[in-house]
Design an enzyme around this catalytic site. Sequence first.
Site, PDB file in Angstrom:
ATOM      1  N   GLN A 185       0.818  -1.213   0.000  1.00 29.33           N
ATOM      2  CA  GLN A 185       0.000   0.000   0.000  1.00 29.33           C
ATOM      3  C   GLN A 185       0.853   1.265   0.000  1.00 29.33           C
ATOM      4  O   GLN A 185       0.323   2.363  -0.166  1.00 29.33           O
ATOM      5  CB  GLN A 185      -0.898   0.031   1.248  1.00 29.33           C
ATOM      6  N   CYS A 332     -10.597  -9.021   0.611  1.00 29.31           N
ATOM      7  CA  CYS A 332     -10.575 -10.485   0.793  1.00 29.31           C
ATOM      8  C   CYS A 332     -11.531 -10.878   1.907  1.00 29.31           C
ATOM      9  O   CYS A 332     -12.099 -11.961   1.898  1.00 29.31           O
ATOM     10  CB  CYS A 332      -9.183 -10.993   1.121  1.00 29.31           C
TER      11      CYS A 332
HETATM   12  C1  LIG Z   1      -3.190  -6.031  -1.620  1.00 30.87           C
HETATM   13  C2  LIG Z   1      -2.220  -6.349  -0.554  1.00 30.87           C
HETATM   14  C3  LIG Z   1      -1.503  -7.545  -0.570  1.00 30.87           C
HETATM   15  C4  LIG Z   1      -1.697  -8.590  -1.633  1.00 30.87           C
HETATM   16  O1  LIG Z   1      -1.146  -8.166  -2.847  1.00 30.87           O
HETATM   17  P1  LIG Z   1      -1.429  -8.970  -4.202  1.00 30.87           P
HETATM   18  O2  LIG Z   1      -0.547  -8.298  -5.175  1.00 30.87           O
HETATM   19  O3  LIG Z   1      -2.888  -8.777  -4.478  1.00 30.87           O
HETATM   20  O4  LIG Z   1      -1.067 -10.383  -3.975  1.00 30.87           O
HETATM   21  C5  LIG Z   1      -0.599  -7.774   0.449  1.00 30.87           C
HETATM   22  N1  LIG Z   1      -0.415  -6.875   1.422  1.00 30.87           N
HETATM   23  C6  LIG Z   1      -1.085  -5.719   1.473  1.00 30.87           C
HETATM   24  C7  LIG Z   1      -0.829  -4.755   2.578  1.00 30.87           C
HETATM   25  C8  LIG Z   1      -2.020  -5.423   0.494  1.00 30.87           C
HETATM   26  O5  LIG Z   1      -2.696  -4.281   0.567  1.00 30.87           O
END
Ligand SMILES: *Cc1c(COP(=O)(O)O)cnc(C)c1O
Length: 393
Positions: A185, A332
């Site tokens: 993020q 999720c």
């Molecule tokens: C979205 C997210 C993930 C997962 O990332 P992907 O690329 O969708 O596998 C992991 N950690 C954080 C903090 C996220 O926001």
Amino acid sequence: MSLLPERPIYLDCQATTPVDPRVVEAMLPYFTDCPGNPSSSNHLYGWEAKAAVDLARETAAQAIGAEPKEIVFTSGATEANNLAIKGVAEAYLSKGRHLITMQTEHNAVLEPCKYLEKLGFEVTYLPPEPDGLLDIECLEQAIRADTILVSVMAANNEIGVLQPLAEIGQVCRQRQILFHTDAAQAIGKIPLDVETMQIDLLSITGHKLYGPKGIGALYIRSRNPHVQVAAQLQGGGQERNVRSGTLPTPQIVGLGKAIELGLAEQATEAKRLTALRTHLWQKLQVLDGIHLNGHPQLRLPGCLSVSFAGVDGAALLLGLQPYVALSSGSACASSKPTPSHVLTALGLSSQLSKSTLRFGLGRFTTPEDIEQAAHHVINVIQQCRHQSSLNCS
Ligand SMILES: *Cc1c(COP(=O)(O)O)cnc(C)c1O
């Protein structure tokens, strides 16, 4: 005029972001005109694909103060986190079997940790302060002689708080423990520097940064110290044997372009989004019983998590569906009936955590979007509260 019926305002940028048209444009030639495999070293097609991958690798490295050879491309942050955590656990078995993380991490960190526990590792899950931040003393007390890795995220995906990376890095380096941060993020939103913050492993992803889904990277420090990571995928030996699999050139080019744009626009975007977020929070003040989740200042510019007392969470989200696209916590978790583990760790009741809205503002959010969204949220909350007061009487 668009023939599509009016669609809800998109305020779910912590779940994913639209791809910037400039990113799409950069990617397109690598689907058609330049289809080579970057590992093909005998012809022009391979060379030009490799050149494009090299450029993206350089951009990703520069963005965090790293060297290109320290970047390993993965399918996203989930894979990068799995590779960092399981890869370090496997490589440092002889040093110890203890890991430290936080209760408020993304499941892409928590689940690999739980998996390691089944294999005989021990994991300490530190609670956050009520404002979502890690207490450094709490971390220091949790460190043991057999601790090999500390994993603490840069910016939280549900409440947006920014963890004190430089302080964590300093504690870990002093104790010679590796420090991993999930920066999915954070990249392109806040400044990150693996040297000044003393970060040893760092995960990123494209789709939270106006890049494509299905591409990310793991930074692995190569010196002071040289970090070992055991490969979790075996095959053709790409990425210095750490992550086999044909490199997806278009996605990698897209990730590189997304990082380049994110960095170029970071300062101005942060200012603009902070102003929009602050304006939204002020508009919501006409409502009673609202509660901001996470530290008020140490947070992502575009993330506002608010809980509304005395409102049925399901009715709230349902009422907003035609007007505003957002969720209460992580995407999720939005299909699960249990309350968010992040809000629970902050001390929120199950009821309050279900009546929480996470506003995710982004590059394409306009002031008009915020006016409209605030208007709809206030209306729906008032309706829900009116409804529940009728039910009670
Ligand atoms: C979205 C997210 C993930 C997962 O990332 P992907 O690329 O969708 O596998 C992991 N950690 C954080 C903090 C996220 O926001």
